[in-house]
Scaffold this motif. Structure first.
Motif, PDB file in Angstrom:
ATOM      1  N   VAL A  16       0.843  -1.196   0.000  1.00  0.00           N
ATOM      2  CA  VAL A  16       0.000   0.000   0.000  1.00  0.00           C
ATOM      3  C   VAL A  16       0.879   1.246   0.000  1.00  0.00           C
ATOM      4  CG1 VAL A  16      -1.771   1.275   1.250  1.00  0.00           C
ATOM      5  CG2 VAL A  16      -1.841  -1.222   1.190  1.00  0.00           C
ATOM      6  N   HIS A  17       0.727   2.065  -1.028  1.00  0.00           N
ATOM      7  CA  HIS A  17       1.425   3.341  -1.094  1.00  0.00           C
ATOM      8  C   HIS A  17       0.578   4.373  -0.355  1.00  0.00           C
ATOM      9  CE1 HIS A  17       3.118   7.029  -2.706  1.00  0.00           C
ATOM     10  NE2 HIS A  17       4.194   6.307  -2.957  1.00  0.00           N
ATOM     11  N   GLY A  18       1.197   5.146   0.515  1.00  0.00           N
ATOM     12  CA  GLY A  18       0.445   6.082   1.338  1.00  0.00           C
ATOM     13  C   GLY A  18      -0.146   5.402   2.562  1.00  0.00           C
ATOM     14  N   VAL A  40       1.430  -7.000   2.413  1.00  0.00           N
ATOM     15  CA  VAL A  40       2.795  -7.450   2.683  1.00  0.00           C
ATOM     16  C   VAL A  40       3.763  -6.295   2.922  1.00  0.00           C
ATOM     17  CG1 VAL A  40       2.531  -9.630   1.461  1.00  0.00           C
ATOM     18  CG2 VAL A  40       3.367  -7.616   0.227  1.00  0.00           C
ATOM     19  N   GLY A  41       3.286  -5.052   2.771  1.00  0.00           N
ATOM     20  CA  GLY A  41       4.169  -3.918   3.003  1.00  0.00           C
ATOM     21  C   GLY A  41       3.469  -2.607   2.775  1.00  0.00           C
ATOM     22  N   SER A  53       2.448  -0.775  12.333  1.00  0.00           N
ATOM     23  CA  SER A  53       1.338  -1.501  12.952  1.00  0.00           C
ATOM     24  C   SER A  53       0.061  -0.706  12.720  1.00  0.00           C
ATOM     25  CB  SER A  53       1.549  -1.653  14.458  1.00  0.00           C
ATOM     26  OG  SER A  53       2.640  -2.472  14.714  1.00  0.00           O
ATOM     27  N   ILE A  54      -1.001  -1.388  12.382  1.00  0.00           N
ATOM     28  CA  ILE A  54      -2.294  -0.744  12.196  1.00  0.00           C
ATOM     29  C   ILE A  54      -3.164  -1.099  13.395  1.00  0.00           C
ATOM     30  CG2 ILE A  54      -4.288  -0.474  10.689  1.00  0.00           C
ATOM     31  CD1 ILE A  54      -1.636   0.460   9.450  1.00  0.00           C
ATOM     32  N   PRO A  55      -3.404  -0.136  14.300  1.00  0.00           N
ATOM     33  CA  PRO A  55      -4.209  -0.415  15.494  1.00  0.00           C
ATOM     34  C   PRO A  55      -5.619  -0.876  15.136  1.00  0.00           C
ATOM     35  CG  PRO A  55      -3.140   1.732  15.658  1.00  0.00           C
ATOM     36  CD  PRO A  55      -2.935   1.240  14.264  1.00  0.00           C
ATOM     37  N   GLU A  60       0.917  -6.031  11.248  1.00  0.00           N
ATOM     38  CA  GLU A  60       2.263  -5.475  11.346  1.00  0.00           C
ATOM     39  C   GLU A  60       2.953  -5.836  10.047  1.00  0.00           C
ATOM     40  OE1 GLU A  60       6.001  -4.561  13.972  1.00  0.00           O
ATOM     41  OE2 GLU A  60       3.999  -4.796  14.764  1.00  0.00           O
ATOM     42  N   MET A  61       3.494  -4.810   9.359  1.00  0.00           N
ATOM     43  CA  MET A  61       4.054  -5.057   8.043  1.00  0.00           C
ATOM     44  C   MET A  61       5.325  -4.251   7.853  1.00  0.00           C
ATOM     45  SD  MET A  61       1.382  -2.941   5.780  1.00  0.00           S
ATOM     46  CE  MET A  61       0.965  -1.283   6.212  1.00  0.00           C
ATOM     47  N   PRO A  62       6.186  -4.692   6.937  1.00  0.00           N
ATOM     48  CA  PRO A  62       7.374  -3.904   6.610  1.00  0.00           C
ATOM     49  C   PRO A  62       6.955  -2.549   6.064  1.00  0.00           C
ATOM     50  CG  PRO A  62       7.527  -6.102   5.657  1.00  0.00           C
ATOM     51  CD  PRO A  62       6.138  -5.940   6.190  1.00  0.00           C
ATOM     52  N   TYR A  63       7.736  -1.515   6.380  1.00  0.00           N
ATOM     53  CA  TYR A  63       7.407  -0.154   5.962  1.00  0.00           C
ATOM     54  C   TYR A  63       8.666   0.542   5.481  1.00  0.00           C
ATOM     55  CZ  TYR A  63       5.882   4.707   6.214  1.00  0.00           C
ATOM     56  OH  TYR A  63       5.578   6.007   5.909  1.00  0.00           O
ATOM     57  N   SER A  64       8.531   1.396   4.465  1.00  0.00           N
ATOM     58  CA  SER A  64       9.676   2.124   3.925  1.00  0.00           C
ATOM     59  C   SER A  64       9.249   3.499   3.449  1.00  0.00           C
ATOM     60  CB  SER A  64      10.271   1.341   2.745  1.00  0.00           C
ATOM     61  OG  SER A  64      11.309   2.080   2.149  1.00  0.00           O
TER      62      SER A  64
END
Length: 66
Positions: A16-18, A40-41, A53-55, A60-64
């Motif tokens: 997901v972008h954004g 997946v990210g 992490s999305i409450p 919980e996913m990789p983020y960049s």
């Protein structure tokens, strides 16, 4: 896309972008409810470290920022 042997269906991996914005969080929430999609990210402009992490969703996913 990867085969999901337990159901014999195809699971689509989604980045997901954004991911840190309102719409990104809504998209992630919606995707977690779809049996044939997997988040997946995420990518975004905010420095959130290496994972996000999305409450309330339990994702919980990789983020960049790249």
């Amino acid at each position: 896309m990867v085969p999901d042997g337990s159901r014999g269906t195809v699971v689509i991996d989604v980045v997901v972008h954004g991911a840190t914005g309102k719409m990104g969080r809504d998209v992630i929430t919606a995707l977690t409810q779809e049996p044939d999609m997997r988040v997946v990210g995420g990518v975004g402009l905010e420095d959130m470290g290496d994972s996000l992490s999305i409450p309330g969703v339990g994702v919980e996913m990789p983020y960049s920022m790249d």
